[in-house]
Design an enzyme around this catalytic site. Structure first.
Site, mmCIF file in Angstrom:
data_model
loop_
_atom_site.group_PDB
_atom_site.id
_atom_site.type_symbol
_atom_site.label_atom_id
_atom_site.label_comp_id
_atom_site.label_asym_id
_atom_site.label_seq_id
_atom_site.Cartn_x
_atom_site.Cartn_y
_atom_site.Cartn_z
ATOM 1 N N GLY A 33 0.839 -1.188 0.000
ATOM 2 C CA GLY A 33 0.000 0.000 0.000
ATOM 3 C C GLY A 33 0.877 1.241 0.000
ATOM 4 O O GLY A 33 1.951 1.243 -0.590
ATOM 5 N N CYS A 34 0.434 2.268 0.672
ATOM 6 C CA CYS A 34 1.172 3.535 0.726
ATOM 7 C C CYS A 34 2.611 3.317 1.168
ATOM 8 O O CYS A 34 2.865 2.797 2.254
ATOM 9 C CB CYS A 34 0.476 4.484 1.690
ATOM 10 S SG CYS A 34 1.428 5.976 2.046
#
Length: 194
Positions: free
Chosen positions: A26-27
């Site tokens: 993810g991020c």
């Protein structure tokens, strides 16, 4: 199985007596922050991996097909690749095939980018362990590592350079709450204090 012939040997860029791991979770701000707290991790670099063209940027990486990822340089005498894998799986939702938390789309999906057959085998074992613990199918891919492209400087160490903005983003995205709901007592296992 991973095609090692395609895997880039990231260890040549690292110092002697270090290991390299590449995780997409993810991020990349959050993955970098999590692994900066692991004893034995020497360096984390946010970047892009897996796309169609060279030199992706933040503006082009989604259309290019890259994932946000973090390259982790670590001291194997302090922390093993297996321990890093355990920590990785317990800081993401590996059952989500559409992204992570509030970030949606391929660029935010999870993957372990193996640099060799040994890493691939350990990653597959960690994935199987996650499936057993969660009693759910795991969407995280284990793939051969193509070229890793470091992200722009303003993305590096974002959590340290912009702590208020980073905490606002992380809390607003619900990352920690969702990880704790999914993993229970095992959430963030292997990751030091936030």
């Amino acid at each position: 199985m991973v095609n090692v012939a395609k895997a880039q040997d990231e260890t040549t860029a690292a110092e002697a007596n270090t290991g390299v791991a590449i995780f997409a979770g993810g991020c990349f701000w959050c993955v970098e922050s999590d692994f900066d707290h692991v004893e034995g991790v020497r360096e984390t670099v946010s970047g892009y991996i897996g796309g169609k063209s060279d030199n992706p940027t933040y503006k082009t990486h989604t259309a290019n097909g890259d994932r946000e990822a973090v390259r982790i340089v670590y001291d194997p005498s302090v922390v093993s690749y297996d321990a890093l894998l355990r920590a990785f799986f317990r800081t993401v939702d590996p059952t989500d095939d559409g992204g992570q938390f509030c970030d949606r789309g391929h660029s935010y999906t999870t993957a372990v980018y193996a640099l060799n057959e040994a890493q691939a085998a350990l990653a597959e074992a960690a994935k199987a362990d996650a499936a057993k613990v969660l009693d759910q199918p795991i969407a995280t891919e284990v793939v051969s590592a193509p070229t890793f492209w470091p992200a722009e400087e303003y993305h590096q160490d974002f959590h340290a350079k912009n702590p208020i903005r980073y905490r606002y983003y992380r809390n607003g995205c619900g990352r920690d709450k969702q990880v704790e709901a999914l993993w229970g007592d095992q959430a963030r296992d292997g990751i030091g204090k936030k």
